[in-house]
Design an enzyme around this catalytic site. Structure first.
Site: not given
Length: 433
Positions: A122, A207, A252, A256, A263, A266, A324
């Protein structure tokens, strides 16, 4: 088709292995000698369901190999993928491209025939242009093309995401490079997977935009959870009520302790910095970053509140440490904010995670690590669920209560219901409920 993949981290190893599953000849390159030796033995350095089996299968079939020698990997390769890390640069949040550019310089010295240099890492918009300029200083432009092929892999479901993706995005400058990428992804064309060809800059933005949008959904529902707590609403029902709208979608929208991982943190920071450089103020994304940082810090206070206002001298059982489930990735996990704050407030932490404890031992000094979930609970004043691993979803609540000193649960993932816990005599604290 032969390809080389530079970097055997999460993206490089999964991508290279899946390309070999497509039938291509793949050589993955890394400077870490021990890692390469282990991979040659079938020992995979990360936990990703199904990856170890796929690595062994394709290595035995002769389609997948590992080396520290880039020249060997690039010999006869039609494409070389750069899949090295782009961590946040210390101090300013920009993506650190030093590993990418170091790989580019090595590639430049080894190109002997036409090669497509592809960024899988990325990278900020404009990186492909910079790579082309760097290569052009050393090579004739008819010897190479530079393409962008961002990854959209979810940790814990990466193989499924690569083999059966929602889409593939390829940023190219001409039909020659497009032809190479078409051949690489030919199995997906046969499955009618949408393969989108764009400019390099567009692919680079896609992205970042995708991750920023998903991060926005998480921060949004977390703010709604705060509102629900104040007004007596249930955030899970709110999420269902809005998620059934096809324009919004349900994914999503799970309240929580905030997002973490390799990912979202950053990439949202890097997108804000890249936009700043371009003279654009991304107010929404900037707010998402701020909300998430505040969210993670606020979770320790929520635990302390659930414990009656103080954790001094109390034993706290913690289930889940990774950002996760179905991964061993501890990068920017909420646990790295929550547990030290509880320790600072005087708590003694006993924790368990199915896959993350080896890494956590280096990151969470003073935490006691248990052999199983129930061991954490012996004599505990409270139980905190930080990560929603499946094995935590059906705990024997009677046994839990018997083991604990006080029947207190703070469920930061809402995997239990207040009524269920109340019927077992627990004092329950959830998120947004």
């Amino acid at each position: 088709m032969k390809i080389a993949v530079i970097g055997t981290g999460y993206v490089g190893l999964v991508s290279g292995t899946c390309f070999s599953e497509f039938g291509h000849e793949v050589i993955c390159v890394d400077k870490d000698v021990k890692k390469i030796e282990n991979l040659k033995k079938g020992i995979v350095p990360i936990f990703e369901p199904g990856l170890d089996t796929m690595v062994v299968r394709n290595a035995e079939a002769g389609r997948l190999d590992f080396t520290t020698d880039l020249a060997e990997a690039m010999d006869g390769a039609a494409a070389v993928f750069i899949a090295v890390g782009t961590p946040s640069r210390r101090g300013d949040g920009h993506a650190d491209l030093s590993y990418v550019m170091a790989a580019v310089d090595e590639i430049a010295a080894l190109i002997k025939s036409y090669t497509v240099v592809v960024t899988k890492s990325t990278v900020p918009v404009g990186t492909g242009r910079e790579i082309k300029a760097r290569l052009s200083a050393k090579l004739s432009t008819d010897m190479f093309d530079v393409a962008s092929n961002p990854e959209f892999l979810r940790e814990g479901a990466a193989i499924e995401d690569f083999m059966r993706p929602d889409r593939v995005v390829c940023g190219v400058e001409n039909e020659r490079a497009q032809g190479v990428l078409k051949e690489l992804y030919r199995p997906l064309f046969l499955n009618e997977t949408p393969v989108i060809f764009t400019s390099r800059e567009t692919a680079e933005v896609v992205k970042y935009a995708a991750n920023a949008f998903l991060a926005t959904k998480i921060s949004f529902i977390n703010e709604m959870a705060d509102l629900c707590e104040r007004v007596g609403a249930d955030v899970q029902e709110v999420a269902k009520g809005i998620g059934l709208d096809k324009r919004i979608g349900s994914k999503f929208l799970h309240a929580g302790p905030g997002y973490g991982g390799s990912c979202f943190p950053k990439d949202t920071r890097a997108l804000v910095r890249s936009a700043d450089d371009a003279g654009v103020d991304l107010k929404i994304v900037r707010a998402v970053v701020d909300v998430n940082e505040e969210r993670k810090r606020a979770m320790a206070a929520k635990v302390i509140g659930g414990c009656g206002g103080s954790v001094a001298g109390k034993k706290i059982a913690v289930l889940g440490l990774t950002f996760k489930p179905n991964t061993d990735d501890m990068r920017e996990s909420p646990s790295l904010d929550i547990l030290p704050a509880l320790q600072k407030a005087g708590a003694e932490i006993h924790a368990f995670d199915p896959k993350g404890m080896e890494e956590a031992k280096h990151l969470l000094p003073g935490v006691h690590f248990a052999n199983d979930p129930y061991e954490t609970m012996i004599g505990a004043d409270a139980l905190v669920i930080v990560t929603e691993w499946n094995q935590f979803r059906a705990l024997d609540l009677g046994r839990v209560k018997d083991l604990m000193k006080s029947p207190v649960m703070i469920d930061l993932r809402n995997i239990y219901g207040r009524a269920d816990l109340a019927s077992h005599g627990f004092h329950y604290t959830g998120i947004g409920r």
